[in-house]
Design a protein around this motif. Structure first.
Motif, PDB file in Angstrom:
ATOM      1  N   GLU A 320      66.910  46.693  35.725  1.00 44.37           N
ATOM      2  CA  GLU A 320      65.671  46.749  36.506  1.00 44.37           C
ATOM      3  C   GLU A 320      65.775  47.884  37.528  1.00 44.37           C
ATOM      4  N   PRO A 321      65.054  48.985  37.330  1.00 38.71           N
ATOM      5  CA  PRO A 321      65.121  50.096  38.272  1.00 38.71           C
ATOM      6  C   PRO A 321      64.579  49.723  39.645  1.00 38.71           C
ATOM      7  N   LEU A 322      65.168  50.332  40.682  1.00 38.74           N
ATOM      8  CA  LEU A 322      64.718  50.145  42.054  1.00 38.74           C
ATOM      9  C   LEU A 322      64.322  51.493  42.643  1.00 38.74           C
ATOM     10  N   SER A 323      63.379  51.459  43.580  1.00 38.36           N
ATOM     11  CA  SER A 323      62.990  52.680  44.279  1.00 38.36           C
ATOM     12  C   SER A 323      62.668  52.360  45.726  1.00 38.36           C
ATOM     13  N   TYR A 324      63.189  53.186  46.627  1.00 33.65           N
ATOM     14  CA  TYR A 324      62.831  53.067  48.039  1.00 33.65           C
ATOM     15  C   TYR A 324      61.480  53.711  48.333  1.00 33.65           C
TER      16      TYR A 324
END
Length: 344
Positions: A320-324
């Motif tokens: 599951e990709p994360l992004s700030y």
């Protein structure tokens, strides 16, 4: 089947030591093609300091580097003559040869130039164009000799944070009878979209994103630039070669426009403190499929004095990709750069 941009907000409420309430939002976004989810998470305001590889370059370059001019013709392997008469494919300064430690049935390595350490701002359009043209020629040669190869991609690990094991800039070109997970999922989803709409997904996406404007960045020639709605990293720049349905349709002029756009993306990365990235250029080799070639670029980095990896259990195991960062904010930033450079 329409392209839909779907998201779900989740709120976490808790209290600080003084009893004051704190609320944090997580935004779950669904990829409009595959349905895969990505999460936009709270940005703690991290300031990134790009690493300086000047000393490392002195230690690893020259006679210590197999890709530097004094070694490249003696320390790198060669192809059989049906792939390259001289053993290697040369395009300008770019040199392509077999990977000693292949990831796939076919695996070429493209060295960009004789320069051992190239900072983001130092990449010229010519360097980039020649390297990708050499990769294109290699794939075309392999297709002529191996009719069972169905999948191919051009890949770039830039600097150590991306997994690049040699500082000297180079691409990996892979071809196989077996799809990667990304290629398999992409093939299934785009095929379904084409069956239901009688149109290429990527062309429709370009039209929808350009009209909406939120994540649209611009165009260089017929190369469209945007930010992914459900990003696979803290930025996820997506570029589509419009009106090009196979590797054979891409011209030298197209690669030139791609290179110029990539130079601007590098400036956007640098502004945010990113100095390393992974790039995937994906294309279809199936003559029955008319699917636009596309590329994705995500930054790679470490955090804090402990050099904490930007990938944790969420990305590595939950997939599951994360992004700030909000995709719309990054697209707006990139759009301003494209306008300043006047290359649209």
């Amino acid at each position: 089947m329409e392209i839909k941009f779907t998201k779900r907000e989740e709120w976490f409420s808790f209290y600080d030591g003084k009893g004051d309430q704190i609320e944090r939002k997580t935004e779950v976004r669904f990829d409009p093609l595959t349905g895969e989810t990505s999460r936009i998470i709270f940005n703690p305001g991290l300031t990134l300091t790009p690493p300086d590889y000047e000393e490392a370059a002195k230690m690893t370059g020259g006679q210590n580097c197999p890709f530097c001019p004094e070694n490249i013709l003696t320390m790198t392997p060669v192809f059989p003559k049906n792939i390259a008469k001289g053993g290697r494919i040369v395009q300008g300064e770019a040199i392509l040869f077999p990977n000693l430690f292949p990831y796939s049935k076919h695996n070429g390595v493209v060295v960009f130039s004789s320069q051992h350490y190239v900072k983001l701002a130092e990449f010229t359009a010519g360097m980039i164009k020649n390297a990708f043209m050499a990769a294109q020629l290699y794939i075309q040669k392999v297709v002529e000799t191996d009719t069972r190869m169905k999948y191919a991609s051009i890949n770039w690990n830039y600097l150590p944070h991306s997994g690049g094991s040699i500082l000297h800039p180079h691409l990996h070109v892979i071809g196989s009878e077996s799809a990667t997970n990304y290629q398999r999922q992409l093939e299934d989803a785009t095929h379904l979209f084409e069956q239901e709409n009688d149109r290429d997904y990527w062309e429709v996406l370009c039209e929808v994103e350009k009209k909406a404007g939120e994540r649209w960045i611009g165009e260089t020639g017929e190369i469209a630039w945007m930010h992914s709605y459900a990003p696979k990293g803290h930025n996820d720049f997506l570029t589509v070669f419009r009106n090009r349905k196979s590797l054979w349709d891409i011209t030298e002029k197209d690669w030139g426009y791609f290179a110029r756009g990539l130079q601007v993306i590098f400036k956007v990365l640098e502004e945010q403190g990113f100095s390393s990235f992974n790039l995937l250029f994906e294309l279809s080799l199936d003559p029955k499929r008319k699917q636009s070639p596309h590329a994705r670029i995500i930054p790679r980095f470490t955090i804090g004095g402990l050099d904490i990896s930007d990938i944790n259990y969420f990305q590595a195991l939950h997939q599951e990709p994360l992004s700030y960062h909000s995709p719309e904010d990054i697209a707006n930033k990139a759009r301003s750069y494209f306008n300043q450079e006047k290359i649209l």
